[in-house]
Design an enzyme around this catalytic site. Structure first.
Site: not given
Ligand code: AOF
Ligand code: ZN
Length: 346
Positions: A53, A172, A289
């Protein structure tokens, strides 16, 4: 508005981050102005960098998205992590409607992002292409909810499930188109995992940044085998032995029973090591496994039949007395790589 089409676009954008964002989710975002024209797109490029975002909104002037709509496959975050909350930026920019695919399963967000937006008077439409969005982030969901590494197996076999003739000859089984696709599949996983048997039989390179080898008896050639020439290497071996001292290889001792290293132990260790997803590319012994711990299978099938009971099987060494004891999956996707097919099961 066709939000499904726009959500599909978010999913495609999100996939541009494949292999780069772990342990974070794959996220893509589309921004519409007040007349519903697409004015920006973004995605989460790398772990630690801007969320989707923020990536999309920062491409716009402060007031450009005013009264606009933001579409994103995951609930916007509400927490201060590596970056400030996306929900705050969405509010600041005057967005009037947010369309999401799924709630965030990360407990620090889990509904708080949606709440924050609604409290600011933003209309939130949830659950667009929810199943597709959940599938996109199947690894993140397993990690967050079960605290376990996501496990996939890739295998290429004849129609009768054989990966080599009894002499060991295996080159292959599938076409080069199928083998190219494998490189693409590998990129989606934090590590690949194989066995000493595969290394000794085929001496593969398996290009990847992280490689996990199960070599219970420490019998591979740690100096000359192609697989050890690059990448971070983790070798699991029987705890009763002593590993050689070789730079760049992490030897990890593990409990063994019935001539095999315990898969549960390996997977627990991988999670501890921050390996959030692993692609197994090995023979029947290892595949068999790990089968009970497997979330997904990429099975390439060549239109060939060996028809020899002594040929090597893609999944083996299990004890199954009744069909009801067979491990059962759903067919998720069928794709052609002429003359072969890929069946994805989960
Ligand atoms: C979003 N948009 O593009 C992502 C989100 O370590 P940080 O600060 O980058 O936070 C990671 C957390 O933020 C991740 O575990 C998830 O909950 C959220 N990721 N959220 O709105 C994004 N990558
Ligand atoms: Zn975010």
């Amino acid at each position: 508005m066709d939000y499904e089409l726009l959500m599909q676009k978010c999913i495609e954008l999100a996939k541009l981050g494949e292999g780069q964002v772990s342990p974070n989710p794959l996220v893509g975002c589309v921004v519409l102005d007040e007349n519903n024209n697409i004015i920006s797109t973004g995605y989460h490029h790398f772990y630690g960098e801007n969320h989707a975002e923020r990536d999309a909104l920062l491409k716009l002037k402060n007031n450009e998205a005013k009264n606009g709509t933001l579409i994103v496959n995951l609930e916007p975050c509400s927490h201060y992590g590596k970056t400030p909350p996306c929900a705050d930026l969405i509010i600041e920019r005057g967005i009037k409607r947010v369309v999401t695919g799924m709630r965030d399963v990360n407990p620090i967000v889990a509904g708080n992002g949606i709440k924050k937006l609604q409290e600011a008077g933003i209309e939130v439409i949830e659950g667009i292409l929810e199943n597709e969005c959940k599938r996109l982030n199947e690894v993140f969901i397993k990690n967050m909810t079960e605290h376990k590494t996501f496990v996939a197996i890739k295998s290429a076999a004849t129609l009768d499930g054989k990966i080599a003739a009894k002499t060991g000859d295996s080159k292959w089984i599938t076409s080069s188109a199928a083998r190219e696709e494998v490189k693409d599949i590998r990129k989606r996983y934090d590590a690949i995992l194989t066995s000493s048997g595969t290394i000794i039989a085929d001496n593969p390179t398996m290009k990847h940044k992280k490689k996990v080898i199960i070599d219970r008896l420490l019998k591979t050639d740690f100096i000359n085998s192609n697989i050890y020439q690059e990448g971070d290497i983790y070798v699991f071996y029987d705890e009763s032995l002593n590993p050689p001292d070789i730079q760049n290889i992490h030897f990890i001792k593990a409990p063994a029973a019935n001539n095999k290293i315990k898969p549960e132990y390996v997977l627990e260790k991988l999670y501890e090591l921050g390996i959030m997803s692993v692609l197994i590319e090995a023979g029947g012994h290892l595949n068999g496994s790990f089968l009970d711990y497997t979330d997904k299978i990429y099975q390439f099938i060549a239109p060939k039949i060996i028809g020899d009971n002594s040929a090597l099987s893609a999944y083996d060494y299990r004890e199954v007395k009744k069909i009801s004891d067979a491990k059962t999956f759903n067919v998720r996707l069928i794709k052609e790589f002429p003359p072969d097919i890929l069946v994805v099961l989960d």
